[in-house]
Design an enzyme around this catalytic site. Structure first.
Site, mmCIF file in Angstrom:
data_model
loop_
_atom_site.group_PDB
_atom_site.id
_atom_site.type_symbol
_atom_site.label_atom_id
_atom_site.label_comp_id
_atom_site.label_asym_id
_atom_site.label_seq_id
_atom_site.Cartn_x
_atom_site.Cartn_y
_atom_site.Cartn_z
ATOM 1 N N GLU A 239 71.008 26.591 -57.434
ATOM 2 C CA GLU A 239 71.505 26.453 -56.059
ATOM 3 C C GLU A 239 71.062 27.712 -55.321
ATOM 4 O OE1 GLU A 239 75.420 26.327 -53.245
ATOM 5 O OE2 GLU A 239 75.324 27.512 -55.064
ATOM 6 N N ASP B 133 75.182 28.230 -60.128
ATOM 7 C CA ASP B 133 75.793 28.370 -58.813
ATOM 8 C C ASP B 133 75.399 29.686 -58.145
ATOM 9 O OD1 ASP B 133 77.890 27.603 -56.780
ATOM 10 O OD2 ASP B 133 78.798 29.461 -57.515
#
Length: 753
Positions: A486, A433
């Site tokens: 990401e 993330d």
């Protein structure tokens, strides 16, 4: 003694200069006094059995005891003399056997309890482990730190219990506290392992299920506070925050064939179609309770497999205090959240996924951690896991701490966390993330709110080095496991090997494709001609990275509306547009990801507090979208043209990318073995009759997919059984076919020869 030399100054001026005054503090201080003050760093040196000038001394510590009796080798009882503050002592000439066993009377109605002395067992963490931890290379640190169910041995006698260990280099004293000692920090002081900053203690008789924390006394301020276990493998269900001793990992895995196939598979040419799931809101019990992992294994696993997905990606299931954070405010980097059951329940879920042919990816958050008191923040009273300077250590947008990637122990902590999920739970990959926030020192910061690196630049050199090391370690230690970034900026070579200067990820989320495509599909069809480049620009950079095309949870929250609600037009057009979007994603080069609910046109934004609107499947149009997604997924899995060359320009060729006037798009998808599909998209509600399309081969072109099918809720305009080609160049192809192009629809053809 406990001599500490401290420099204090400046002192009195003499001869025109400021002298530094050296004083000695706590030289030869009585260790019993330090114990009474809660400042003794080596309880093993005082407690337990020791030689003394006149024979043997035995000491036991229990601040709640009224009397303590030592059991001797003959079984006789010898009373210990109470000293002060829970310390009891016996002196004699006969050496009592190890481990020391006491009958302790705490005034309970049930009478005395028999306990084994924790201080009979010397520290057991190998020096090599401490060295590797200090170097950031103890990759299976969960086997050393935290609470480890353990059988300790002394003088040939083995005793079951729990070994506790934590890293707190700036502590003057660390104790483990829990239900077993009335949460009293005086009862179980731990022993310092010197310069490593590690503290440890074996507590006999404890077993899985015991709740605990660490009580820490800061060495400078003397402040005493408690913290959760950074390496804790289980925690209480919120709102409780205590760690829980997890049982030893004895799960009987059945997925050895899956892991062997995974290691031998060329993932660059294998299909990958990911179903992104938030376990807490996929389904709920009628009374609002979460489903546990075993219930999800019984329902979610067969559902995802029948839908044709290849992987399930779980939003973070690491422990977190707040449901509304979706798991991204992680407090337990080694603990599955208690919301869905035990660690073995999660292992059962992963094992069932593998048995069904599904990989499992974990959303993992090494970019930041919350400021919650009692967790990682200022763990030992100092900025230990984070930076002291908020210009380096605080995320302005999220109000969270940034890890200090320049500290080897912190890097090792995160690497061990990654290894834990991949090795102890057999996850098949990590979606990392917020990588962009890790790469840039000025991420979401104004001038003056950030510090440049040693070269004066904005790149976070320590975070870059950590990400490279993470990917090298994952790919070396866990064959076939994937890492997905990401990352939303133009940082180069995110998915290129570290030895070539890349970050080393397997894949990168293509946020540009997602933003451009959703921007285009949200326009009314009459205006789409002016934005045709949004559909074509992605091919300019499509092979610069190994891309995944995400339609993720982030696109259906915070007022962004659900996928179906983004679509323009009346109800029929909105459903047609959604099927068109999903078909475009399936046919475009790159791996696919779809957030739960999108597969049946969830009508409203995702809500973390309740389950998906499954009742919508009683409506034909919603059923139609679900059937459409199922067929697209199986087409992607079954036809090599839609996956074998996803990351190579040879797998794609435009047929027509210039027809903005009619908002029509056409391209070829080519497999490594030469097999081809031709996909044509009509982004207007106008039916195009006798529409001529260039094709690369002569023969009958069979319609393999049509998003306007009546089975999907469409108007059933199609081309069955399929047109025959005619010779002659058209659209830079040697042959052409004449088709009927359905409204707001995608059609896919394959040459039948």
């Amino acid at each position: 003694g406990s001599g500490v030399m401290v420099e204090r100054g400046p002192g009195k001026r003499a001869a025109g200069r400021a002298d530094r005054v050296l004083i000695l503090r706590e030289v030869n201080v009585d260790p019993i006094l330090l114990l009474r003050e809660g400042r003794l760093h080596d309880p093993h040196a005082l407690l337990g059995r020791h030689a003394s000038p006149d024979g043997v001394v035995v000491r036991h510590l229990d601040p709640h005891a009224k009397s303590v009796t030592l059991r001797t080798a003959t079984g006789a009882g010898v009373a210990l003399k109470p000293m002060a503050d829970g310390l009891f002592e016996w002196r004699g000439s006969t050496l009592p056997p190890q481990p020391l066993v006491f009958d302790v009377d705490r005034g309970d109605p049930a009478g005395p309890v028999r306990v084994t002395s924790p201080w009979s067992f010397p520290p057991s963490i190998p020096d090599a482990d401490l060295y590797l931890f200090g170097e950031g290379r103890l990759l299976e640190a969960w086997r050393t730190f935290g609470a480890v169910v353990h059988r300790a041995e002394v003088d040939g006698v083995g005793v079951d219990g729990v070994r506790f260990a934590c890293w707190a280099p700036n502590a003057e004293r660390v104790s483990v506290v829990g239900d077993f000692d009335r949460w009293d920090g005086r009862a179980h002081p731990m022993t310092s392992r010197g310069a490593s900053g590690v503290w440890e203690l074996f507590v006999p008789g404890l077993d899985a299920g015991a709740r605990y924390r660490f009580e820490i006394r800061h060495r400078d301020s003397g402040t005493v506070f408690t913290r959760g276990d950074p390496f804790g493998q289980a925690f209480e269900l919120r709102p409780g925050t205590a760690a829980v001793v997890a049982p030893a990992d004895t799960f009987a895995w059945t997925d050895a064939p899956w892991l062997a196939r995974r290691a031998a598979t060329d993932w660059l040419r294998a299909p990958m179609n990911v179903y992104e799931v938030h376990a807490g809101s996929w389904k709920r019990h009628p009374d609002g309770r979460f489903w546990n992992w075993r219930e999800l294994a019984d329902d979610l696993v067969p559902y995802a497999a029948s839908m044709g997905f290849t992987h399930i990606e779980l939003l973070p299931v690491t422990e977190h205090p707040l449901d509304e954070s979706w798991g991204y405010q992680t407090t337990g980097y080694f603990a599955p959240t208690a919301r869905h059951g035990s660690p073995d329940d999660l292992r059962h879920f992963v094992d069932r996924c593998h048995a069904a042919g599904l990989g499992v990816i974990l959303d993992w958050v090494p970019g930041h951690f919350p400021t919650d008191a009692g967790a990682l923040a200022r763990f030992d009273g100092t900025a230990l896991f984070e930076h002291e300077d908020p210009r380096l250590g605080m995320h302005q947008d999220w109000g969270t701490h940034i890890f200090n990637y320049g500290r080897s122990e912190v890097r090792g902590f995160l690497l061990a966390s990654a290894m834990y999920w991949l090795k102890a739970f057999h996850f098949d990959g990590l979606r990392v993330d917020a990588v962009a926030s890790m790469l840039y020192l000025d991420y979401s910061r104004k001038a003056g709110e950030w510090l440049p690196n040693v070269h004066g630049g904005r790149e976070n050199l320590e975070a870059i080095a950590f990400l490279r090391e993470l990917n090298v370690v994952v790919h070396r230690e866990c064959p076939g496991a994937l890492t997905l970034a990401e990352e939303s900026t133009a940082w180069p070579m995110v998915s290129r090997p570290a030895y070539l200067g890349g970050l080393g990820f397997s894949m990168k989320w293509n946020m540009g494709w997602m933003n451009d495509t959703l921007f285009y599909l949200q326009r009314d069809p009459v205006h789409r001609r002016w934005h045709h480049d949004k559909l074509t620009f992605g091919q300019m950079y499509a092979y610069s990275e190994n891309f995944m095309l995400p339609l993720s949870h982030d696109e259906v929250v915070h007022g962004k509306r659900s996928l179906i609600d983004k679509m323009p037009g009346d109800a029929w057009q909105r459903f047609a547009n959604l099927r068109l979007l999903l078909a475009l994603q399936a046919c475009t080069p790159g791996r696919k990801l779809l957030f739960m609910g999108g597969e049946f046109a969830q009508g409203r934004e995702w809500r973390v507090g309740g389950e998906l609107d499954w009742a919508l499947l009683s409506v034909d149009w919603h059923q139609g979208v679900q059937t459409c997604v199922r067929d697209l997924n199986h087409l992607v899995r079954d036809h090599p043209a839609l996956h074998t060359l996803d990351f190579e320009p040879g797998g794609f060729a435009w047929i027509d990318c210039r027809d903005a006037e009619h908002s029509v798009l056409g391209f070829r998808r080519i497999a490594a073995d030469g097999r081809e599909l031709v996909a044509v998209f009509n982004f207007t509600p106008v039916v195009r009759h006798r529409w001529r399309v260039g094709v690369p081969h002569a023969g009958r072109w069979r319609e393999r997919f049509n998003s306007d099918s009546r089975f999907y809720g469409g108007s059933d305009v199609g081309n069955w059984p399929g047109p025959d080609s005619r010779p002659g160049p058209w659209m830079d192809q040697p042959h052409s076919i004449e088709i009927t192009l359905p409204p707001l629809a995608a059609v896919v053809f394959e040459c039948a020869g």
